[in-house]
Design a protein around this motif. Structure first.
Motif, mmCIF file in Angstrom:
data_model
loop_
_atom_site.group_PDB
_atom_site.id
_atom_site.type_symbol
_atom_site.label_atom_id
_atom_site.label_comp_id
_atom_site.label_asym_id
_atom_site.label_seq_id
_atom_site.Cartn_x
_atom_site.Cartn_y
_atom_site.Cartn_z
ATOM 1 N N ARG A 277 0.817 -1.213 0.000
ATOM 2 C CA ARG A 277 0.000 0.000 0.000
ATOM 3 C C ARG A 277 0.854 1.268 0.000
ATOM 4 O O ARG A 277 0.442 2.300 -0.529
ATOM 5 C CB ARG A 277 -0.940 0.022 1.212
ATOM 6 N N PHE A 278 2.033 1.165 0.614
ATOM 7 C CA PHE A 278 2.913 2.332 0.724
ATOM 8 C C PHE A 278 4.333 1.961 0.283
ATOM 9 O O PHE A 278 5.252 1.896 1.113
ATOM 10 C CB PHE A 278 2.928 2.855 2.170
ATOM 11 N N PRO A 279 4.535 1.700 -0.987
ATOM 12 C CA PRO A 279 5.867 1.318 -1.458
ATOM 13 C C PRO A 279 6.848 2.482 -1.368
ATOM 14 O O PRO A 279 6.464 3.647 -1.476
ATOM 15 C CB PRO A 279 5.626 0.900 -2.907
ATOM 16 N N ALA A 280 8.143 2.145 -1.167
ATOM 17 C CA ALA A 280 9.180 3.170 -1.109
ATOM 18 C C ALA A 280 9.202 3.945 -2.423
ATOM 19 O O ALA A 280 9.110 3.373 -3.507
ATOM 20 C CB ALA A 280 10.530 2.523 -0.846
ATOM 21 N N GLY A 281 9.293 5.264 -2.312
ATOM 22 C CA GLY A 281 9.305 6.128 -3.483
ATOM 23 C C GLY A 281 7.969 6.759 -3.793
ATOM 24 O O GLY A 281 7.899 7.732 -4.558
ATOM 25 N N SER A 282 6.889 6.223 -3.222
ATOM 26 C CA SER A 282 5.555 6.785 -3.490
ATOM 27 C C SER A 282 5.314 8.023 -2.646
ATOM 28 O O SER A 282 5.906 8.210 -1.582
ATOM 29 C CB SER A 282 4.477 5.734 -3.200
ATOM 30 N N ILE A 283 4.436 8.895 -3.131
ATOM 31 C CA ILE A 283 4.057 10.118 -2.415
ATOM 32 C C ILE A 283 2.603 9.966 -1.974
ATOM 33 O O ILE A 283 1.718 9.710 -2.803
ATOM 34 C CB ILE A 283 4.238 11.362 -3.308
ATOM 35 N N VAL A 284 2.355 10.103 -0.679
ATOM 36 C CA VAL A 284 1.035 9.816 -0.103
ATOM 37 C C VAL A 284 0.624 10.927 0.861
ATOM 38 O O VAL A 284 1.472 11.650 1.391
ATOM 39 C CB VAL A 284 1.037 8.464 0.635
ATOM 40 N N PRO A 285 -0.688 11.062 1.109
ATOM 41 C CA PRO A 285 -1.146 12.043 2.101
ATOM 42 C C PRO A 285 -1.048 11.482 3.516
ATOM 43 O O PRO A 285 -1.056 10.261 3.713
ATOM 44 C CB PRO A 285 -2.611 12.284 1.698
ATOM 45 N N GLY A 286 -0.971 12.368 4.492
ATOM 46 C CA GLY A 286 -0.924 11.952 5.888
ATOM 47 C C GLY A 286 -1.297 13.099 6.801
ATOM 48 O O GLY A 286 -1.520 14.230 6.351
ATOM 49 N N ARG A 287 -1.354 12.793 8.087
ATOM 50 C CA ARG A 287 -1.714 13.804 9.089
ATOM 51 C C ARG A 287 -0.675 13.796 10.204
ATOM 52 O O ARG A 287 -0.319 12.732 10.719
ATOM 53 C CB ARG A 287 -3.102 13.511 9.670
ATOM 54 N N LYS A 327 2.587 21.727 12.259
ATOM 55 C CA LYS A 327 1.823 21.798 13.502
ATOM 56 C C LYS A 327 0.962 20.543 13.608
ATOM 57 O O LYS A 327 0.620 19.921 12.593
ATOM 58 C CB LYS A 327 0.956 23.060 13.557
ATOM 59 N N PRO A 328 0.600 20.112 14.839
ATOM 60 C CA PRO A 328 -0.211 18.910 15.012
ATOM 61 C C PRO A 328 -1.524 18.982 14.230
ATOM 62 O O PRO A 328 -2.127 20.042 14.093
ATOM 63 C CB PRO A 328 -0.463 18.875 16.520
ATOM 64 N N ASN A 329 -1.923 17.822 13.677
ATOM 65 C CA ASN A 329 -3.160 17.639 12.897
ATOM 66 C C ASN A 329 -3.096 18.282 11.511
ATOM 67 O O ASN A 329 -4.099 18.275 10.781
ATOM 68 C CB ASN A 329 -4.378 18.164 13.654
ATOM 69 N N GLU A 330 -1.952 18.803 11.131
ATOM 70 C CA GLU A 330 -1.812 19.381 9.790
ATOM 71 C C GLU A 330 -1.789 18.271 8.740
ATOM 72 O O GLU A 330 -1.143 17.238 8.913
ATOM 73 C CB GLU A 330 -0.537 20.204 9.707
ATOM 74 N N GLU A 331 -2.506 18.481 7.652
ATOM 75 C CA GLU A 331 -2.527 17.529 6.536
ATOM 76 C C GLU A 331 -1.327 17.816 5.629
ATOM 77 O O GLU A 331 -1.111 18.969 5.232
ATOM 78 C CB GLU A 331 -3.826 17.651 5.743
ATOM 79 N N VAL A 332 -0.560 16.774 5.311
ATOM 80 C CA VAL A 332 0.650 16.946 4.507
ATOM 81 C C VAL A 332 0.737 15.834 3.462
ATOM 82 O O VAL A 332 0.041 14.824 3.544
ATOM 83 C CB VAL A 332 1.920 16.907 5.396
ATOM 84 N N ARG A 333 1.617 16.060 2.485
ATOM 85 C CA ARG A 333 1.966 15.021 1.514
ATOM 86 C C ARG A 333 3.441 14.693 1.726
ATOM 87 O O ARG A 333 4.279 15.592 1.792
ATOM 88 C CB ARG A 333 1.709 15.483 0.081
ATOM 89 N N VAL A 334 3.741 13.405 1.839
ATOM 90 C CA VAL A 334 5.096 12.967 2.149
ATOM 91 C C VAL A 334 5.535 11.883 1.170
ATOM 92 O O VAL A 334 4.711 11.208 0.552
ATOM 93 C CB VAL A 334 5.190 12.417 3.593
ATOM 94 N N LYS A 335 6.852 11.750 1.068
ATOM 95 C CA LYS A 335 7.424 10.710 0.214
ATOM 96 C C LYS A 335 7.937 9.583 1.102
ATOM 97 O O LYS A 335 8.577 9.816 2.129
ATOM 98 C CB LYS A 335 8.569 11.262 -0.632
ATOM 99 N N ILE A 336 7.619 8.323 0.725
ATOM 100 C CA ILE A 336 8.085 7.161 1.460
ATOM 101 C C ILE A 336 9.549 6.907 1.088
ATOM 102 O O ILE A 336 9.862 6.636 -0.070
ATOM 103 C CB ILE A 336 7.251 5.907 1.138
ATOM 104 N N LEU A 337 10.444 6.997 2.070
ATOM 105 C CA LEU A 337 11.859 6.745 1.823
ATOM 106 C C LEU A 337 12.212 5.285 2.024
ATOM 107 O O LEU A 337 12.961 4.699 1.233
ATOM 108 C CB LEU A 337 12.726 7.621 2.740
ATOM 109 N N SER A 338 11.693 4.675 3.099
ATOM 110 C CA SER A 338 11.969 3.264 3.361
ATOM 111 C C SER A 338 10.850 2.663 4.205
ATOM 112 O O SER A 338 10.155 3.383 4.934
ATOM 113 C CB SER A 338 13.321 3.091 4.063
ATOM 114 N N VAL A 339 10.694 1.332 4.106
ATOM 115 C CA VAL A 339 9.674 0.602 4.852
ATOM 116 C C VAL A 339 10.352 -0.563 5.565
ATOM 117 O O VAL A 339 11.027 -1.383 4.924
ATOM 118 C CB VAL A 339 8.562 0.061 3.926
#
Length: 558
Positions: A277-287, A327-339
């Motif tokens: 679901r979250f492979p390394a290199g993918s860009i996903v949303p998070g909180r 800041k806490p609860n902020e919605e962001v987009r991040v890149k998966i570096l490693s799993v």
């Protein structure tokens, strides 16, 4: 004590309610039908074509009466009036009479009664069990209660432990009732209990480290780490006292009768399939869930969190505190570096989810180009310089100066100082720009040669050598045996600040070392003088002639 009080105390409630009396007396309890309300209270039909009035004061909330028009209720006749007036009756007194009989019977038999916790008082609570009873704080539960106000208006079962009608006084205990009930259930529960069972329970109390769950006469501990797959610092956000839940038996120590329970184990492990679901290199949303000194934790889905290290927050800004960016609860987009599924760890990057300025940095800052920028901070190994596009480059301590050998960059430069530097190397893959301050000028050591005559200022006089600063801030040393000598052959020590002329006897640019000799310089000067005189005079030259000429020359220089 009045005759009415004696009459009431001498008869039981069952005797008073045997039937509708042929004549109504003060102090008797009769069954009455509710007719309605008036500003003064509740009107009831007490029979024999007589009406009674229950005073309004007997009801804490007159808009929410415990009965409705047409209901049959028991009332105590306080005073019988004439046919045109209402009799004074009391619903509360009749209820208390009935309650006292019931409480005496429950006390003798040891049976529980139900009551409603009305209010908190010193040392405990007031519980309505038909009459007001006292529930000591230590008798509320088998464990100390964390929130005393949570019991208000709760309906509970209690045992009557003390009562005295004359005072009047009633003391009850919920704890004894709970312990008796638990004791009866405990043996059956323990006999059937085994690890892996999924059982029903009720949350009995909450603590900072988890929740205790009553699973049938015995409590098990549901640790905070086993409440949910996602991180939680407060159990009360998920559970509450009295909540019925299903739990799994994780551990059972029959000797100590300790039971460990799990709630999250009843749901699928959130890390199942995370690499897919979250492979390394993918860009996903998070909180953003929490901030620490070393980075920020971001939840990608319930139970799956990753860490953005502080170094992965920004390309251009040197972030010392994550709260400067997030800041806490902020919605962001991040890149998966490693799993790492084994350790259940995700390494994330905020800066890599956007454009990477290092991809074009080589063309922007070619090797040998000059750039200007302020020093942002110093470290023991060098100075960081902010470049025009916001990226930082490093001037290593060895590249600050050709001549100054400071133990710390602060010996040469300062934070905020604007430098013009030369780009020595660009490493996009390592995100590094190597800069140099000293290479903006030629190396002064390259202009020095053995045998060259130089002048400099004496900066220190030590036991074994004298230090001289030459033009270009080059430090040179003169060993004692290379100093000038007097007529008796003794070394002449110069003074600090004195200007001296000497001959270079060793110049090593690689070791950054220069050695001088004043003695050799002066001897060469003498030889040149002797040679000059020898060429001008045909007659043999004596030492006296040279010394006289030397004195004349010195006088002419003065």
């Amino acid at each position: 004590m009045t005759d009415e009080k004696l009459f009431i105390d001498d008869i039981s409630m069952s005797e008073l309610l045997k039937g509708t009396p042929e004549k109504v007396f003060s102090g008797t309890v009769v069954s009455a039908r509710v007719l309605g309300t008036s500003p003064e209270g509740v009107l009831v039909d007490i029979g024999l074509k007589m009406e009674g009035l229950i005073p309004r004061a007997e009801f804490p909330d007159f808009d929410k009466l415990p009965f409705k028009e047409g209901d049959m209720v028991s009332v105590l006749i306080r005073r019988v009036e004439g046919p045109d007036n209402h009799s004074k009756v009391s619903w509360r007194a009749a209820r208390e009479l009935s309650s006292w009989d019931r409480l005496f019977a429950a006390h003798r038999a040891g049976t529980p009664v139900e009551g409603v916790v009305k209010r908190k008082v010193k040392g405990g609570y007031v519980v309505d069990v038909g009459v007001e009873a006292f529930l000591p704080g230590s008798q509320v539960d088998v464990r100390p209660t964390r929130d005393p106000e949570a019991w208000i208006n709760e309906t509970i079962s209690v045992l009557v432990t003390e009562m005295d009608r004359a005072k009047p006084n009633v003391v009850v205990s919920r704890r004894k009732f709970m312990e008796r009930e638990r004791g009866q259930k405990r043996e059956g529960t323990l006999a059937a209990l085994k690890v892996g069972d999924v059982i029903s329970g009720t949350v009995s109390s909450l603590t900072s480290f988890g929740a205790f769950v009553d699973i049938g006469g015995i409590e098990g501990l549901l640790h905070v780490s086993d409440v949910s797959w996602h991180r939680t610092d407060r159990v009360e956000k998920i559970l509450k006292v009295g909540q019925a839940i299903q739990v799994k038996v994780l551990k059972y120590d029959a000797t100590l009768q300790r039971i460990s329970l799990g709630l999250k184990q009843l749901t699928p492990h959130p890390w199942s399939g995370v690499p897919q679901r979250f492979p390394a290199g993918s860009i996903v949303p998070g909180r953003v869930t929490s901030l620490t000194t070393f980075g920020a934790f971001v939840q990608l889905e319930p139970g799956v969190e990753g860490l953005i290290h502080v170094s992965e927050l920004s390309w251009k800004e040197r972030v010392s505190k994550p709260e400067e960016i997030l800041k806490p609860n902020e919605e962001v987009r991040v890149k998966i570096l490693s799993v790492d599924t084994q350790k259940e760890k995700l390494s994330l990057s905020l800066k890599r989810a956007g454009a990477n300025p290092w991809e074009k940095i080589k063309s922007q800052y070619p090797v040998g180009s000059r750039v200007k920028g302020p020093i942002t901070h110093l470290t023991p190994f060098g100075a960081f310089v902010m470049l025009p596009d916001g990226l930082e480059g490093l001037v290593h301590i060895s590249d600050l100066s050709w001549t100054k050998r400071g133990k710390h960059p602060s010996d040469v430069v300062a934070v905020g100082q604007v430098l013009e530097v030369i780009v020595m190397d660009v490493k996009p893959e390592a995100e590094k720009i190597v800069l140099s301050l000293k290479h903006t000028q030629p190396d002064p050591f390259t202009s020095l040669r053995n045998g060259q005559v130089v002048s400099g200022c004496v900066t220190s006089v030590q036991e074994a050598e004298v230090m001289v600063t030459l033009p270009g801030d080059i430090e040179a040393s003169v060993r004692l045996q290379e100093l000038a000598q007097d007529a008796e052959g003794k070394e002449q020590l110069p003074e600090i600040g004195q200007l001296v002329t000497a001959k270079i006897i060793r110049a090593d640019p690689r070791e950054r070392r220069v050695e001088l000799s004043i003695r050799r310089y002066e001897r060469e000067q003498e030889r040149q003088m002797v040679a000059r005189y020898a060429g001008q005079n045909q007659e043999p030259l004596t030492l006296r002639d040279v010394l006289v000429e030397s004195d004349d020359t010195d006088d002419s220089k003065k």
